[in-house]
Design an enzyme around this catalytic site. Structure first.
Site, PDB file in Angstrom:
ATOM      1  N   VAL A 262       0.866  -1.181   0.000  1.00  0.00           N
ATOM      2  CA  VAL A 262       0.000   0.000   0.000  1.00  0.00           C
ATOM      3  C   VAL A 262       0.898   1.225   0.000  1.00  0.00           C
ATOM      4  O   VAL A 262       1.800   1.329   0.841  1.00  0.00           O
ATOM      5  CB  VAL A 262      -0.918   0.005   1.242  1.00  0.00           C
ATOM      6  CG1 VAL A 262      -1.690   1.309   1.328  1.00  0.00           C
ATOM      7  CG2 VAL A 262      -1.865  -1.178   1.187  1.00  0.00           C
ATOM      8  N   HIS A 558      11.571  -4.485  18.895  1.00  0.00           N
ATOM      9  CA  HIS A 558      10.341  -4.087  19.574  1.00  0.00           C
ATOM     10  C   HIS A 558       9.919  -2.671  19.166  1.00  0.00           C
ATOM     11  O   HIS A 558       9.592  -1.833  20.021  1.00  0.00           O
ATOM     12  CB  HIS A 558      10.527  -4.187  21.094  1.00  0.00           C
ATOM     13  CG  HIS A 558      10.757  -5.594  21.558  1.00  0.00           C
ATOM     14  ND1 HIS A 558      11.331  -5.908  22.768  1.00  0.00           N
ATOM     15  CD2 HIS A 558      10.488  -6.786  20.957  1.00  0.00           C
ATOM     16  CE1 HIS A 558      11.404  -7.231  22.885  1.00  0.00           C
ATOM     17  NE2 HIS A 558      10.901  -7.777  21.800  1.00  0.00           N
ATOM     18  N   HIS A 601       8.799  -8.355  25.940  1.00  0.00           N
ATOM     19  CA  HIS A 601       8.727  -8.609  24.495  1.00  0.00           C
ATOM     20  C   HIS A 601       7.283  -8.331  24.074  1.00  0.00           C
ATOM     21  O   HIS A 601       6.359  -8.515  24.852  1.00  0.00           O
ATOM     22  CB  HIS A 601       9.117 -10.053  24.202  1.00  0.00           C
ATOM     23  CG  HIS A 601      10.533 -10.352  24.614  1.00  0.00           C
ATOM     24  ND1 HIS A 601      11.533 -10.575  23.717  1.00  0.00           N
ATOM     25  CD2 HIS A 601      11.105 -10.417  25.844  1.00  0.00           C
ATOM     26  CE1 HIS A 601      12.678 -10.782  24.361  1.00  0.00           C
ATOM     27  NE2 HIS A 601      12.438 -10.687  25.658  1.00  0.00           N
TER      28      HIS A 601
HETATM   29  C1  LIG Z   1      13.115 -10.418  14.345  1.00  0.00           C
HETATM   30  C2  LIG Z   1      12.050 -10.185  15.377  1.00  0.00           C
HETATM   31  C3  LIG Z   1      12.135 -10.867  16.590  1.00  0.00           C
HETATM   32  C4  LIG Z   1      11.148 -10.660  17.569  1.00  0.00           C
HETATM   33  N1  LIG Z   1      11.151 -11.449  18.694  1.00  0.00           N
HETATM   34  C5  LIG Z   1      10.082 -11.395  19.530  1.00  0.00           C
HETATM   35  C6  LIG Z   1       9.931 -12.355  20.563  1.00  0.00           C
HETATM   36  O1  LIG Z   1      10.706 -13.305  20.711  1.00  0.00           O
HETATM   37  N2  LIG Z   1       8.865 -12.222  21.395  1.00  0.00           N
HETATM   38  C7  LIG Z   1       7.964 -11.220  21.256  1.00  0.00           C
HETATM   39  O2  LIG Z   1       7.057 -11.121  22.088  1.00  0.00           O
HETATM   40  N3  LIG Z   1       8.068 -10.319  20.265  1.00  0.00           N
HETATM   41  C8  LIG Z   1       9.072 -10.406  19.377  1.00  0.00           C
HETATM   42  N4  LIG Z   1       9.137  -9.562  18.316  1.00  0.00           N
HETATM   43  C9  LIG Z   1       8.153  -8.457  18.228  1.00  0.00           C
HETATM   44  C10 LIG Z   1       6.784  -8.805  17.665  1.00  0.00           C
HETATM   45  O3  LIG Z   1       6.830  -9.811  16.695  1.00  0.00           O
HETATM   46  C11 LIG Z   1       6.188  -7.509  17.085  1.00  0.00           C
HETATM   47  O4  LIG Z   1       6.066  -6.589  18.152  1.00  0.00           O
HETATM   48  C12 LIG Z   1       4.828  -7.679  16.436  1.00  0.00           C
HETATM   49  O5  LIG Z   1       4.905  -8.545  15.336  1.00  0.00           O
HETATM   50  C13 LIG Z   1       4.275  -6.322  15.992  1.00  0.00           C
HETATM   51  O6  LIG Z   1       3.018  -6.513  15.377  1.00  0.00           O
HETATM   52  P1  LIG Z   1       2.471  -5.452  14.332  1.00  0.00           P
HETATM   53  O7  LIG Z   1       1.196  -5.985  13.803  1.00  0.00           O
HETATM   54  O8  LIG Z   1       2.513  -4.113  14.943  1.00  0.00           O
HETATM   55  O9  LIG Z   1       3.544  -5.419  13.146  1.00  0.00           O
HETATM   56  P2  LIG Z   1       4.059  -6.605  12.219  1.00  0.00           P
HETATM   57  O10 LIG Z   1       3.797  -7.925  12.829  1.00  0.00           O
HETATM   58  O11 LIG Z   1       5.447  -6.258  11.861  1.00  0.00           O
HETATM   59  O12 LIG Z   1       3.129  -6.517  10.928  1.00  0.00           O
HETATM   60  C14 LIG Z   1       3.190  -5.449  10.012  1.00  0.00           C
HETATM   61  C15 LIG Z   1       2.974  -6.032   8.617  1.00  0.00           C
HETATM   62  O13 LIG Z   1       2.647  -4.973   7.734  1.00  0.00           O
HETATM   63  C16 LIG Z   1       3.280  -5.208   6.493  1.00  0.00           C
HETATM   64  N5  LIG Z   1       3.415  -3.928   5.808  1.00  0.00           N
HETATM   65  C17 LIG Z   1       4.149  -2.856   6.200  1.00  0.00           C
HETATM   66  N6  LIG Z   1       3.949  -1.814   5.360  1.00  0.00           N
HETATM   67  C18 LIG Z   1       3.075  -2.250   4.426  1.00  0.00           C
HETATM   68  C19 LIG Z   1       2.486  -1.633   3.308  1.00  0.00           C
HETATM   69  N7  LIG Z   1       2.734  -0.353   2.988  1.00  0.00           N
HETATM   70  N8  LIG Z   1       1.646  -2.381   2.536  1.00  0.00           N
HETATM   71  C20 LIG Z   1       1.369  -3.673   2.836  1.00  0.00           C
HETATM   72  N9  LIG Z   1       1.905  -4.300   3.912  1.00  0.00           N
HETATM   73  C21 LIG Z   1       2.739  -3.602   4.700  1.00  0.00           C
HETATM   74  C22 LIG Z   1       4.610  -5.836   6.876  1.00  0.00           C
HETATM   75  O14 LIG Z   1       5.172  -6.524   5.799  1.00  0.00           O
HETATM   76  C23 LIG Z   1       4.212  -6.718   8.050  1.00  0.00           C
HETATM   77  O15 LIG Z   1       3.882  -8.032   7.660  1.00  0.00           O
HETATM   78  C24 LIG Z   1      10.099  -9.723  17.330  1.00  0.00           C
HETATM   79  C25 LIG Z   1      10.028  -9.044  16.114  1.00  0.00           C
HETATM   80  C26 LIG Z   1      10.975  -9.279  15.127  1.00  0.00           C
HETATM   81  C27 LIG Z   1      10.872  -8.543  13.821  1.00  0.00           C
END
Ligand SMILES: Cc1cc2nc3c(=O)[nH]c(=O)nc-3n(C[C@H](O)[C@H](O)[C@H](O)COP(=O)(O)OP(=O)(O)OC[C@H]3O[C@@H](n4cnc5c(N)ncnc54)[C@H](O)[C@@H]3O)c2cc1C
Length: 621
Positions: A262, A558, A601
């Site tokens: 997007v 995070h 986390h």
């Molecule tokens: C490497 C890593 C290790 C981690 N380890 C842990 C752990 O062990 N324990 C824990 O509790 N938490 C952990 N976390 C944190 C946790 O996974 C995140 O806090 C959580 O996933 C955040 O959720 P969210 O929906 O905000 O974002 P996300 O899960 O990141 O989802 C956002 C999504 O939006 C998509 N996106 C972005 N921009 C666009 C766009 N313009 N158009 C279409 N799609 C788009 C991305 O591709 C992504 O799939 C970790 C995170 C990472 C990256």
């Protein structure tokens, strides 16, 4: 087996190639029309939760647009793969150089795959203290405290208790009443614990860290056993995709559009009445317009949601103008208040480890082969572990008073500072942003004085790892458009250590870790500090050592806070109803809304936040 063993030695490469081969590239399908009730931007953790709950009503149509693809390979599914970083399923994005960290740059860890962070993360399942969430309520968000979130912690999870032999042998504890038992996310305990965990846990207890029955109770300030997002029946990762999408993917009123980014939010005429989004396909660069009858829901995460808002004309005026973007709403909160947990990855050389230990998987082919057979046959054993086994299947959270005798002085210092001396420049031009930070600061001060949340996380690690992370940073980062390339990736400024109090706490953390490794309970391992190195002794030297050796990094993956849920007069971006100020039919549900990063986390918190968000959005329909 020998081949598998060799492949494991090169795990990150394996992870990368597997994910490429197994991706299901689902491009734009022919289902029409492109008008939905809800358009969800981002099929990551929060996006899939909200899409699932909103599409429970067959009369409501939902489309989720995700930049990445579906990946069902071992790189995602196998818990042991958490030892590597699955970069093939992540955005390739690097931070702006950090002045305080010797101008170093860092990978910004963000998933780009269906499931988002939940598909690439370390699988740790933890929650913050009651005070972490109550702080959100104190910052002007009724219903968003611990009591308001607790039902959603339960609703999102289903706990499988640890194996009886581990309870018997290692004394693993948990509290069934603080977990859900019917929720989509499977939470379990890796079915491997290496023998040295006993000694390492004993040493933390002897250092004065209380044993906590369950870290998810709202009072996690001690040492607790660490569950993971593990489906114990299959031995695989329980990601948001597996938990919230796979079981309901056939719903006719739900569409998942992968491989599309997007790039703009659409509004009616010149106003801020949201009508839909414009997305671009990675397959052929074609664009698709998706219209929302009811709401566009941003779930692109704390790095990309503020970026998308700015690209669409909502954000700090000067940032938009510098990038030649027409200003629709001057909202400085978009991209400010960015937070993460900096990590100091200390390390010790140790000897005399018992067998088996985490290295046995790499160094002992027979152990590895037996473990793989066990995994294939029973879905148990070392392959259900990975990163979590390196941390001794446990975590410890500490209030500042446990680390620093002068904690009261540190707390006082926080509120006596001139805040503007240590904040990004945008705060000096926006009184509301500054007021919001000062309100956060007061809360942080009280949290330190009342010992009600953690300021430091340590891993009771095996193998000499001694990574610690700073849980309550005062420094604030910024996400912004790249003026030279507004269509490209966002500029991510962590601004680590911009506030000197963060450095003070980090130094206390290093000293505390050193005390720990000097304890008699771990003397059997003959630990010798390797990183940063015992030559760094004074406060100044310790800080220099953390930076010079590169073991201080700005992120524990995070990302949060960059579109904060706070009142407008405190520099917020959304209210407790999650609607973006000044707009109509535009809400945010991802980690960008957290006003203050909790000492934990983030994934368990984000599942609960998204479940609550779904109820809020449903209630306005
Ligand atoms: C490497 C890593 C290790 C981690 N380890 C842990 C752990 O062990 N324990 C824990 O509790 N938490 C952990 N976390 C944190 C946790 O996974 C995140 O806090 C959580 O996933 C955040 O959720 P969210 O929906 O905000 O974002 P996300 O899960 O990141 O989802 C956002 C999504 O939006 C998509 N996106 C972005 N921009 C666009 C766009 N313009 N158009 C279409 N799609 C788009 C991305 O591709 C992504 O799939 C970790 C995170 C990472 C990256």
């Amino acid at each position: 087996m020998a081949r598998l063993f060799r492949l494991l030695l090169a795990w990150p490469t394996l992870a990368t190639s597997l994910s490429v081969y197994n991706k299901a590239h689902i491009s734009e399908d022919s289902r029409s029309p492109d008008v939905y009730d809800y358009v969800v931007v981002g099929g990551g953790l929060t996006g899939l939760v909200v899409a699932n709950r909103l599409s429970e009503n067959p009369k409501r149509s939902v489309v989720v647009v995700e930049n990445g693809y579906i990946d069902r390979s071992y790189a995602v599914e196998l818990p042991y793969a958490t030892l590597g970083l699955n970069t093939a399923d992540m955005w390739n994005i690097t931070s702006v150089s950090d002045k305080q960290l010797n101008n170093a740059t860092f990978r910004v860890p963000v998933g780009s795959v269906v499931g988002g962070g939940s598909a690439v993360n370390g699988m740790a399942c933890t929650r913050g203290s009651r005070a972490d969430y109550d702080a959100w309520e104190q910052l002007g968000n009724p219903g968003w405290g611990w009591d308001g979130l607790f039902p959603y912690f339960l609703k999102s999870t289903n706990l499988t208790p640890p194996l009886p032999e581990f309870v018997e042998d290692f004394g693993v504890t948990w509290n069934d009443s603080v977990w859900g038992h019917n929720g989509p996310v499977q939470v379990g305990f890796a079915s491997v614990i290496y023998p040295d965990v006993k000694a390492v846990r004993r040493s933390w207890i002897a250092q004065g860290v209380p044993n906590v029955t369950d870290g998810a109770s709202g009072d996690p300030l001690g040492l607790f056993w660490l569950p993971t997002s593990l489906d114990s029946s299959s031995g695989t990762r329980s990601s948001a995709r597996a938990a919230y999408y796979d079981p309901i993917s056939a719903r006719p009123n739900l569409r998942l559009l992968t491989g599309h980014r997007v790039f703009k939010i659409l509004f009616k005429n010149d106003g801020l009445d949201t009508t839909g989004v414009l997305a671009i396909s990675h397959a052929d660069n074609s664009t698709v317009r998706l219209s929302a009858n009811k709401e566009v829901i941003l779930a692109a995460g704390a790095v990309f949601t503020p970026h998308l808002l700015q690209r669409s004309g909502i954000g700090p005026k000067d940032v938009l103008e510098a990038a030649n973007v027409t200003v629709k709403a001057d909202l400085p909160a978009v991209g400010s208040n960015f937070q993460d947990h900096p990590v100091a990855a200390m390390a010790y050389n140790i000897s005399n480890q018992s067998f088996p230990n985490p290295s046995s998987m790499v160094l002992n082919a027979t152990f590895n082969a037996t473990s793989w057979d066990e995994y294939l046959q029973n879905h148990t054993g070392p392959y259900t572990g990975g990163r979590v086994t390196g941390t001794g299947n446990s975590l410890a959270l500490h209030p500042l008073s446990r680390l620093a005798a002068n904690y009261e002085a540190v707390a006082t210092n926080i509120t006596s500072q001139n805040a503007l001396d240590f904040l990004p420049e945008i705060y000096s031009r926006n009184a509301s942003l500054l007021r919001g930070f000062e309100a956060q600061r007061d809360i942080l001060r009280n949290i330190i004085l009342s010992n009600s949340s953690s300021c430091c996380e340590t891993h009771p690690a095996l193998g000499g790892g001694a990574a610690m992370s700073l849980q309550k940073p005062l420094s604030r980062g910024i996400i912004s458009l790249d003026p030279a390339n507004p269509d490209g990736l966002p500029l991510v400024r962590y601004n680590t250590l911009m506030n000197p109090v963060d450095a003070e706490v980090l130094i206390a953390m290093v000293r505390y870790a050193r005390e720990h490794w000097a304890r008699p309970e771990v003397a059997q391992f003959s630990p010798v500090e390797n990183l940063p190195g015992a030559q760094y002794q004074t406060d100044e030297e310790i800080l220099d050592g953390l930076i010079a050796t590169g073991i201080l990094t700005p992120t524990n993956a995070h990302s949060s806070g960059s579109c904060a849920m706070m009142p407008a007069e405190l520099g917020g971006c959304v209210g407790p109803d999650l609607l973006v100020y000044g707009t109509q039919k535009l809400s945010i549900v991802d980690a960008s809304i957290l006003p203050l990063i909790p000492g934990t986390h983030l994934q368990m918190t984000m599942y609960a936040v998204a479940e609550k968000a779904a109820d809020i959005i449903k209630s306005r329909a």
